[in-house]
Design an enzyme around this catalytic site. Structure first.
Site, short mmCIF file in Angstrom:
data_model
loop_
_atom_site.label_atom_id
_atom_site.label_comp_id
_atom_site.label_asym_id
_atom_site.label_seq_id
_atom_site.Cartn_x
_atom_site.Cartn_y
_atom_site.Cartn_z
CG ASP A 36 -2.16 -0.91 0.92
OD1 ASP A 36 -2.23 -1.45 -0.19
OD2 ASP A 36 -3.00 -1.06 1.81
CG ASP A 279 -11.29 32.46 -34.79
OD1 ASP A 279 -11.51 32.01 -35.92
OD2 ASP A 279 -10.31 32.17 -34.10
N GLY A 414 -9.78 19.99 -34.19
CA GLY A 414 -10.61 19.07 -34.96
C GLY A 414 -10.95 19.69 -36.30
CG LEU A 415 -13.15 23.56 -38.07
CD1 LEU A 415 -14.50 23.18 -37.51
CD2 LEU A 415 -13.05 25.03 -38.29
S1 SF4 Z 1 -7.29 -0.28 -2.96
FE1 SF4 Z 1 -6.10 -2.18 -2.92
S2 SF4 Z 1 -3.99 -1.53 -3.18
FE2 SF4 Z 1 -5.17 0.30 -2.65
S3 SF4 Z 1 -4.97 0.41 -0.49
FE3 SF4 Z 1 -6.83 -0.73 -0.82
S4 SF4 Z 1 -6.18 -2.87 -0.79
FE4 SF4 Z 1 -4.33 -1.65 -0.98
#
Ligand code: SF4
Length: 516
Positions: A36, A279, A414-415
């Site tokens: 994490d 424009d 785009g134009l």
């Molecule tokens: S979403 Fe998944 S990777 Fe992110 S903190 Fe939660 S468990 Fe961990």
């Protein structure tokens, strides 16, 4: 089966990190497994902050699960306190750590640290990032103002707080500069700006101001509602994104201060004049699909429809907490709001609405690219390029200038493509022509002949559909971003009507058929 899952928001502890990272002197101890720590990269790599977020992870591993993870957490809190000497601490668990039920709040309280320690209960499986940020900010404000009495505000100059700007916020850094500047012109004092740049002790001064400007309701709405209840502070909920909204915002501040609006208030505002210029008028009525967080989606739809003259054909948000506001905004354009965080649903809605421009998040940018439609990013989730080195606000009068460019440039590009397409048959510009500065060395154009259709024939299908050269040339006059659809529709029409060679008439018959 859906093999990948993209989400518009992270889990709620990412929201808590955004508040801790925005503030000064705060430390966040997060009970979380090893992987994490990826969240650091959001701040250092995407937002390009020059330091790590103030977060200590317990980084427990699989083998720790059989032993004492509670002691691991307590040690992490103690070590973080000794190492970083924060003025206040927040503690909580990530999604995975939530499952081991260690009670971070109780464990941290048992340590008896001499600073405020605020425990966060963020249900990761029901709530998301913005909610987590709002909840964290609210708990910090509540902890800091718990013992503060309602202050007497008479006999002092009128002042306001600016609440909401946070770390990893879409254009928050630049919006704050614009709004601060605007408030200076309006002659109102700023009491506290939070969470960005604030210390825990600053939060205790919030009640001294007359009103709270809720710059980003997704983050500051909960805290502002609490402050209104407890300290009878006014809430200024108009988000000054767009010319009209900025004017309304200025009028609300003027009503608070009882001061007239300064004559030069709009001296730098160019968007209204640009939108009226010759424009730009050829862009009037362009079909636009808007999707993002609630505040940006609502604000951008209003700018697109009322300030530039586009037709809003889709409006939606992933912010479920603000579904009511988004639905009310969509009703202004006679459309139904799309409240969803399933990007496949949103992709299908965009394809069905056939817009000429998409205003969305990085997710819609990918979707628009796949569909061949111009797009501008107007909301989080963002990518590294959404944190530009230059000043690029969305709020205030300069923000309205930036919005004009943001909304019109993709269409102008785009134009440009369209013009290139139109002149492709010209002797100078045809596909086989070498660059004109090479003059006589340009290759001679080859003659076109009936061209095979792009739809592959099924084994039992009627004879394949082909294109007459003149019809193919006519098709090239259609803007590139809808050309694919026009080709497909014409071929479908031809196949259904037994036409084997598409002529110019077939294109117009198909057009009439599909626009019925
Ligand atoms: S979403 Fe998944 S990777 Fe992110 S903190 Fe939660 S468990 Fe961990």
């Amino acid at each position: 089966m859906q093999l990948t899952l993209w989400t518009y928001e992270g889990p709620p502890h990412i929201g808590a990190m955004r508040i801790a990272t925005a503030m000064q002197g705060i430390h966040y101890v997060l009970h979380a497994p090893q992987g994490d720590t990826y969240a650091d990269l959001l701040f250092t790599m995407i937002e390009r902050r020059d330091r790590r977020p103030p977060v200590t992870y317990t980084t427990f591993q699989a083998r720790d699960l059989g032993s004492d993870t509670a002691t691991l957490f307590k040690n992490a809190v103690r070590d973080a306190y000794e190492r970083f000497k924060p003025e206040a601490m927040i503690v909580g668990a990530s999604c995975t750590a939530e499952l081991i039920q260690d009670d971070p709040g109780g464990l941290a309280a048992a340590l008896g640290l001499p600073i405020p320690v605020i425990a966060l209960e963020l249900p990761a499986y029901q709530r998301k990032e913005n909610w987590g940020a709002a909840e964290t900010f609210y708990h910090l404000v509540r902890a800091a103002t718990n013992n503060v009495a309602v202050p007497a505000r008479t006999g002092r100059p009128v002042s306001v707080n600016i609440l909401g700007p946070a770390a990893l916020g879409f254009r928050h850094r630049d919006d704050l500069i614009e709004v601060t500047d605007l408030l200076g012109k309006l002659g109102v004092a700023i009491n506290v700006i939070a969470p960005l740049g604030a210390r825990f002790a600053d939060l205790a001064r919030i009640p001294e101001a007359d009103a709270n400007i809720v710059l980003y309701p997704e983050i500051a709405g909960t805290a502002a509602a609490y402050l209104a209840r407890k300290f009878s502070q006014k809430t200024i909920a108009t988000v000054p994104i767009g010319l009209n909204a900025t004017r309304e915002f200025a009028a609300e501040i003027a009503a608070l201060t009882h001061r007239p609006l300064p004559d030069d208030l709009e001296s730098g505002a160019r968007s209204a004049w640009y939108a009226r210029s010759v424009d730009s008028t050829y862009l009037t009525g362009k079909r636009v699909f808007v999707f993002g967080d609630a505040s940006h989606a609502i604000a951008l739809a209003r700018v697109a429809a009322r300030e530039i003259g586009f037709t809003v054909v889709g409006l939606g948000s992933y912010s479920r907490e603000f579904a009511r506001e988004v639905k009310a905004a969509a009703a202004l354009y006679d459309i139904e709001a799309l409240i969803s965080d399933d990007y496949l649903t949103i992709e299908a809605a965009i394809a069905a609405a056939q817009p000429e421009l998409v205003l969305g998040t990085q997710m819609e940018r990918h979707i628009a690219k796949r569909l061949g439609i111009p797009c501008a990013v107007i909301s989080a989730p963002t990518h590294v390029q959404d944190f530009p080195a230059r000043h690029s606000p969305f709020a205030g009068f300069e923000g309205a200038n930036v919005l004009f460019d943001t909304l019109t440039h993709p269409l102008m590009m785009g134009l440009e493509e369209h013009l290139l397409g139109m002149f492709r048959e010209d002797f100078e510009f045809n596909d086989q022509a070498a660059p004109s500065h090479l003059g006589a060395e340009a290759a001679a154009p080859t003659l076109t002949s009936p061209i095979a259709a792009s739809i592959p024939a099924a084994p039992d299908a009627p004879a394949p559909v082909g294109w007459e050269a003149s019809a193919e040339a006519e098709l090239k006059k259609i803007p590139f971003f809808v050309r694919g659809k026009a080709r497909k529709n014409t071929e479908l029409f031809a196949a259904e009507h037994g036409v084997t060679l598409i002529t110019i008439e077939t294109i117009y018959d198909a057009k009439a058929h599909f626009s019925r």
